[in-house]
Design a protein around this motif. Structure first.
Motif, short mmCIF file in Angstrom:
data_model
loop_
_atom_site.label_atom_id
_atom_site.label_comp_id
_atom_site.label_asym_id
_atom_site.label_seq_id
_atom_site.Cartn_x
_atom_site.Cartn_y
_atom_site.Cartn_z
N VAL A 17 0.82 -1.25 -0.13
CA VAL A 17 -0.36 0.09 0.10
C VAL A 17 1.06 1.12 0.15
CG1 VAL A 17 -1.91 -0.93 1.35
CG2 VAL A 17 -0.12 0.27 2.17
N THR A 18 1.41 1.35 0.37
CA THR A 18 2.94 2.21 -0.32
C THR A 18 4.17 1.75 -0.44
OG1 THR A 18 4.20 3.83 1.22
CG2 THR A 18 3.03 2.52 2.66
N ASP A 19 5.46 2.50 -0.72
CA ASP A 19 6.64 2.17 -0.71
C ASP A 19 7.57 3.10 0.20
OD1 ASP A 19 6.91 4.10 -1.85
OD2 ASP A 19 7.67 3.92 -3.26
N ARG A 20 7.13 3.91 1.09
CA ARG A 20 7.32 4.33 2.47
C ARG A 20 8.05 3.19 3.09
NH1 ARG A 20 6.53 7.98 -2.17
NH2 ARG A 20 6.82 9.74 -2.34
N CYS A 21 8.87 4.25 3.58
CA CYS A 21 9.20 3.56 4.59
C CYS A 21 9.87 4.45 6.19
CB CYS A 21 10.67 2.06 5.18
SG CYS A 21 10.37 1.21 6.60
N ASP A 22 9.75 4.49 7.11
CA ASP A 22 10.26 5.38 8.31
C ASP A 22 11.59 4.70 8.49
OD1 ASP A 22 8.79 3.27 9.51
OD2 ASP A 22 7.95 4.53 11.22
N LEU A 23 11.90 3.39 8.52
CA LEU A 23 13.31 2.90 8.80
C LEU A 23 14.39 2.94 7.70
CD1 LEU A 23 11.69 0.66 11.61
CD2 LEU A 23 12.67 2.68 11.75
N ARG A 24 15.10 1.80 7.77
CA ARG A 24 16.34 2.51 6.27
C ARG A 24 17.56 0.68 6.71
NH1 ARG A 24 13.49 5.06 5.08
NH2 ARG A 24 13.90 6.87 3.43
N CYS A 25 16.61 -0.25 6.75
CA CYS A 25 17.41 -1.67 6.79
C CYS A 25 18.06 -1.85 6.27
CB CYS A 25 16.30 -2.62 7.64
SG CYS A 25 15.00 -2.92 8.90
N SER A 26 19.90 -2.24 6.48
CA SER A 26 20.18 -2.22 5.46
C SER A 26 20.29 -3.20 4.31
CB SER A 26 21.55 -3.07 6.67
OG SER A 26 21.76 -4.16 7.22
N TYR A 27 19.22 -4.45 4.80
CA TYR A 27 19.27 -5.69 3.74
C TYR A 27 18.21 -5.09 2.73
CZ TYR A 27 15.87 -6.92 7.42
OH TYR A 27 14.77 -6.65 8.36
N CYS A 28 17.23 -4.26 2.82
CA CYS A 28 15.94 -3.71 2.70
C CYS A 28 16.09 -2.76 1.56
CB CYS A 28 15.39 -3.32 3.30
SG CYS A 28 13.94 -3.40 2.99
N MET A 29 16.73 -1.44 1.96
CA MET A 29 16.77 -0.36 1.95
C MET A 29 17.75 0.36 1.70
SD MET A 29 13.67 3.12 2.02
CE MET A 29 12.76 1.70 1.85
N PRO A 30 18.61 1.50 0.95
CA PRO A 30 19.74 2.29 1.03
C PRO A 30 19.79 3.27 1.35
CG PRO A 30 19.52 1.83 -1.26
CD PRO A 30 18.87 1.54 -0.77
N GLU A 31 20.26 3.42 2.78
CA GLU A 31 20.82 4.74 3.41
C GLU A 31 19.50 6.01 3.01
OE1 GLU A 31 20.77 7.48 6.76
OE2 GLU A 31 19.61 5.57 6.41
N GLY A 32 20.12 6.63 1.42
CA GLY A 32 19.95 7.29 0.91
C GLY A 32 19.05 7.69 -0.02
N PHE A 33 18.00 6.43 -0.27
CA PHE A 33 17.28 6.17 -0.89
C PHE A 33 16.02 7.25 -0.90
CE2 PHE A 33 13.21 3.70 -2.44
CZ PHE A 33 13.39 3.21 -3.77
N LYS A 34 16.19 7.84 -2.74
CA LYS A 34 14.94 8.94 -3.44
C LYS A 34 14.01 7.98 -4.30
CE LYS A 34 16.89 11.66 -0.64
NZ LYS A 34 16.64 12.13 0.52
N GLY A 35 14.43 7.03 -4.67
CA GLY A 35 13.76 6.07 -5.78
C GLY A 35 11.98 6.25 -5.35
N TYR A 36 11.37 6.97 -4.72
CA TYR A 36 10.07 6.44 -4.27
C TYR A 36 9.09 7.11 -5.27
CZ TYR A 36 11.70 6.62 0.69
OH TYR A 36 12.34 6.62 1.46
N GLU A 37 7.92 5.88 -5.25
CA GLU A 37 7.21 5.92 -6.18
C GLU A 37 5.89 7.50 -6.40
OE1 GLU A 37 5.33 5.00 -9.69
OE2 GLU A 37 6.55 3.49 -9.17
N GLU A 38 5.45 7.92 -7.45
CA GLU A 38 5.02 9.48 -7.12
C GLU A 38 3.67 8.92 -6.40
OE1 GLU A 38 5.48 12.50 -7.68
OE2 GLU A 38 7.62 11.63 -8.37
#
Length: 323
Positions: A17-38
């Motif tokens: 239901v969203t690709d946003r997250c309030d964590l940046r787990c090391s096995y899931c998403m890079p710390e500086g990730f910005k490539g969210y869906e509009e």
């Protein structure tokens, strides 16, 4: 009944239901990730409800709300209530990192969510901070206690097994789950994106045998549509599942597909086969047309992933696929 091209029954949808997250787990998403869906590309609640009603008429039974972090989607309990009311949907559950759970547990339970999967990789605050890149443990533990008091049918703790990191914490997590009546599930890391490939892989097969001996566990079964193989205590009071996509894959019994927040249906977590449902939804496609699309999509569902043979082929992150 929904069948894929190999005769496997597909009755389980993981709905992002969203690709946003309030964590940046090391096995899931890079710390500086910005490539969210509009956000304008996200399926609306009306579009989700209509599409899942089509799926349910064809045999969908289990729906798991995921993200990103699904509780960041505004008014999620309202969507849960609508999906729980769909004829044919027998099981509505939710995967969460737990940081928002204390605020939303009561409304989720009242809306028809019966089961929770909560990601928690350690009970050590500093280790959680290192993995999640956020000081999340106090909020997650609070959320779990609130959820337990609400009386959810089943609460599972999802713990990613990371060599040299969380492997040291498994026994402590077993004791924690035993005390609170939670089901524990250990999960092997998967090579999704550079983040997944950069984490230490831990083979869970020997871990399973060590825990069997240490805690006197026996083979067992826990309700749900997932792929875990379980050990249970002889009295049935404790269950621990092992999700082993690398060391002992479960592709022959795969019963699921994943729908991204953008309306793209991913047919296999470890392959790139996918079908866009957002465009036809917004272009006047009839329900009969959507049914035909779904049947055709499932007919092309791959037999298995190739994480071991071709780990570099998956460039998307888990957060953008749906957990």
């Amino acid at each position: 009944m929904l069948l894929d091209g190999f005769g496997r029954r597909v009755d389980y949808l993981r709905l992002s239901v969203t690709d946003r997250c309030d964590l940046r787990c090391s096995y899931c998403m890079p710390e500086g990730f910005k490539g969210y869906e509009e956000p304008r590309h996200w399926l609306s609640f009306d579009e989700i409800e209509r599409l899942l009603a089509v799926f349910a008429r064809l045999g969908l039974k289990h729906v798991r709300l995921t993200g990103g972090e699904p509780l960041l989607r505004k008014n999620l309990p309202d969507l849960a209530r609508r999906l729980a009311a769909l004829p044919g949907i027998d099981d509505l559950s939710l995967s969460t990192n737990g940081t928002q759970l204390a605020k939303h547990a009561a409304r989720l339970h009242g809306a028809g969510v019966t089961r929770l999967n909560v990601s928690l990789d350690s009970l050590d605050r500093e280790r959680v901070r290192a993995i999640c890149r956020r000081d999340a443990l106090p909020r997650v533990l609070e959320g779990l206690e609130v959820a337990r008091s609400e009386g959810f049918h089943l609460i599972k703790i999802n713990m990613v097994a990371i060599a040299g990191t969380t492997d040291e914490d498994i026994c402590a997590m077993v004791a924690y789950c035993m005390e609170r009546g939670f089901v524990l599930r250990l999960i092997e890391t998967m090579p999704l994106g550079e983040t997944g490939r950069g984490i230490g892989f831990l083979n869970l097969r020997p871990v399973r045998e060590r825990l069997r001996q240490r805690f006197g566990l026996v083979d067992g079964v826990v309700p749900g549509g997932g792929p875990a193989r379980y050990l249970v205590s002889p009295d049935g009071g404790f269950q621990i599942g092992f999700i082993t996509p690398i060391s002992q894959h479960f592709c022959a019994t795969c019963n699921r597909v994943r729908l991204g927040v953008d309306g793209v249906l991913h047919l296999c977590l470890g392959q790139n086969d996918a079908v866009d449902f957002r465009t036809p939804l917004r272009s006047g496609c009839t329900d009969a047309g959507l049914e035909e699309m779904l049947r055709a999509a499932l007919n092309s569902k791959p037999w298995r992933h190739e994480f071991s043979e071709r780990p570099q082929q998956m460039v998307r992150f888990m957060s953008s696929t749906g957990g």
